[in-house]
Design a protein around this motif. Structure first.
Motif, PDB file in Angstrom:
ATOM      1  N   SER A  12       0.830  -1.206   0.000  1.00 44.84           N
ATOM      2  CA  SER A  12       0.000   0.000   0.000  1.00 44.84           C
ATOM      3  C   SER A  12       0.867   1.261   0.000  1.00 44.84           C
ATOM      4  CB  SER A  12      -0.955   0.001   1.200  1.00 44.84           C
ATOM      5  OG  SER A  12      -0.261  -0.016   2.434  1.00 44.84           O
ATOM      6  N   VAL A  13       1.915   1.277   0.808  1.00 44.20           N
ATOM      7  CA  VAL A  13       2.808   2.443   0.842  1.00 44.20           C
ATOM      8  C   VAL A  13       3.567   2.561  -0.479  1.00 44.20           C
ATOM      9  CG1 VAL A  13       4.835   3.447   1.975  1.00 44.20           C
ATOM     10  CG2 VAL A  13       2.995   2.447   3.354  1.00 44.20           C
ATOM     11  N   MET A  14       3.906   1.430  -1.076  1.00 39.88           N
ATOM     12  CA  MET A  14       4.560   1.444  -2.382  1.00 39.88           C
ATOM     13  C   MET A  14       3.690   2.180  -3.403  1.00 39.88           C
ATOM     14  SD  MET A  14       5.816  -1.861  -4.579  1.00 39.88           S
ATOM     15  CE  MET A  14       6.711  -2.527  -3.168  1.00 39.88           C
ATOM     16  N   GLY A  15       2.394   1.891  -3.398  1.00 39.32           N
ATOM     17  CA  GLY A  15       1.486   2.581  -4.305  1.00 39.32           C
ATOM     18  C   GLY A  15       1.408   4.059  -4.011  1.00 39.32           C
ATOM     19  N   HIS A  16       1.403   4.415  -2.731  1.00 41.91           N
ATOM     20  CA  HIS A  16       1.324   5.828  -2.338  1.00 41.91           C
ATOM     21  C   HIS A  16       2.562   6.602  -2.810  1.00 41.91           C
ATOM     22  CE1 HIS A  16      -0.069   9.220   0.034  1.00 41.91           C
ATOM     23  NE2 HIS A  16       1.151   9.349   0.527  1.00 41.91           N
ATOM     24  N   ILE A  17       3.730   6.017  -2.632  1.00 38.90           N
ATOM     25  CA  ILE A  17       4.963   6.681  -3.050  1.00 38.90           C
ATOM     26  C   ILE A  17       5.023   6.798  -4.571  1.00 38.90           C
ATOM     27  CG2 ILE A  17       7.483   6.478  -3.125  1.00 38.90           C
ATOM     28  CD1 ILE A  17       7.330   5.211  -0.329  1.00 38.90           C
ATOM     29  N   ALA A  18       4.592   5.748  -5.265  1.00 37.56           N
ATOM     30  CA  ALA A  18       4.609   5.777  -6.727  1.00 37.56           C
ATOM     31  C   ALA A  18       3.748   6.904  -7.278  1.00 37.56           C
ATOM     32  CB  ALA A  18       4.129   4.437  -7.272  1.00 37.56           C
TER      33      ALA A  18
END
Length: 256
Positions: free
Chosen positions: A62-68
């Motif tokens: 989920s954080v990966m998506g947010h950073i992307a």
């Protein structure tokens, strides 16, 4: 995949609610708002271990998506990095679907980053090496398109500081991940090798060995697994130890 089976069986641990539970529940099409039923294990027993694994999996994607999405758009390279991570983890069909759903949830305008990181830190119970692995994965994903946008870097610093890392330590992780990728590609310079080990060229042989042993201890797959790294991510830890070994061997060779 023991934690995944426990999760689907509804016995992950008492009250795995909060933002992580909501995200994971939504990804699976289930309602975890009231938490899962009591597993019957102690606070630091097998049930707690599986909770940490579920929290790591949920926060990672989920954080990966947010950073992307931080720079306003998700690039093909960032999507490829997420897909590559899923492939290296050898996720099953259900896990892959959940990971994609979590990644997409992280891109949403209503994603509660602060609350997600706060619960993730609480679930990890001060397992610093495990939390560092989480940060390294996020940094590697942000750098997947060859550069890191200022907004992405700002978010990673905010995440790192909330997880208890100072700015100098976070800056070092950026260099560590970047130089580690160079080691993995076979195009690393001697400077990259020293950067991976986190030491200067004027370090003594004893200091070189000490740095190597410290990093291997931090990234040892079995030790990280014992702290709650999902078994699917063991390959990532193994790859990192290989980068560290390559750096150490390059430095040793340069010194004769």
């Amino acid at each position: 995949m023991a934690w995944w089976g426990t999760l689907l069986g509804g016995t992950l641990g008492y009250m795995f609610g909060g933002p992580l539970g909501a995200l994971l529940g939504a990804a699976l099409g289930r309602n975890f708002d009231q938490g899962l039923k009591v597993s019957g294990t102690g606070a630091f027993g097998a049930g707690q271990q599986e909770r940490v694994q579920a929290a790591f999996f949920t926060a990672t994607f989920s954080v990966m998506g947010h950073i992307a999405k931080a720079d306003g758009k998700v690039t093909p390279d960032e999507i490829s990095a997420a897909e590559s991570l899923m492939a290296r983890m050898q996720l099953g069909a259900q896990q892959r679907k959940a990971a994609i759903e979590l990644f997409n949830a992280g891109k949403g305008e209503d994603f509660q980053l602060h609350a997600v990181i706060a619960q993730f830190r609480q679930e990890c119970h001060r397992r610093r090496n495990l939390v560092q692995m989480f940060l390294e994965i996020q940094i590697a994903t942000a750098m997947a398109d060859g550069h890191i946008h200022a907004s992405e870097k700002r978010i990673i610093f905010a995440i790192g500081e909330q997880l208890g890392f100072d700015r100098a330590a976070i800056e070092h992780l950026f260099s560590f991940v970047d130089s580690g990728a160079a080691m993995d590609s076979g195009k690393a310079s001697l400077s990259d090798a020293y950067e991976v080990l986190g030491i200067n060229r004027d370090a003594s042989d004893a200091e070189v060995k000490k740095a190597y042993r410290r990093l291997m201890n931090q990234h040892h797959p079995d030790k990280l697994a014992a702290k709650g790294l999902p078994e699917e991510m063991m390959k990532l830890a193994t790859e990192k130890t290989q980068e560290i070994k390559l750096a150490y061997e390059q430095v040793k060779k340069s010194r004769g």
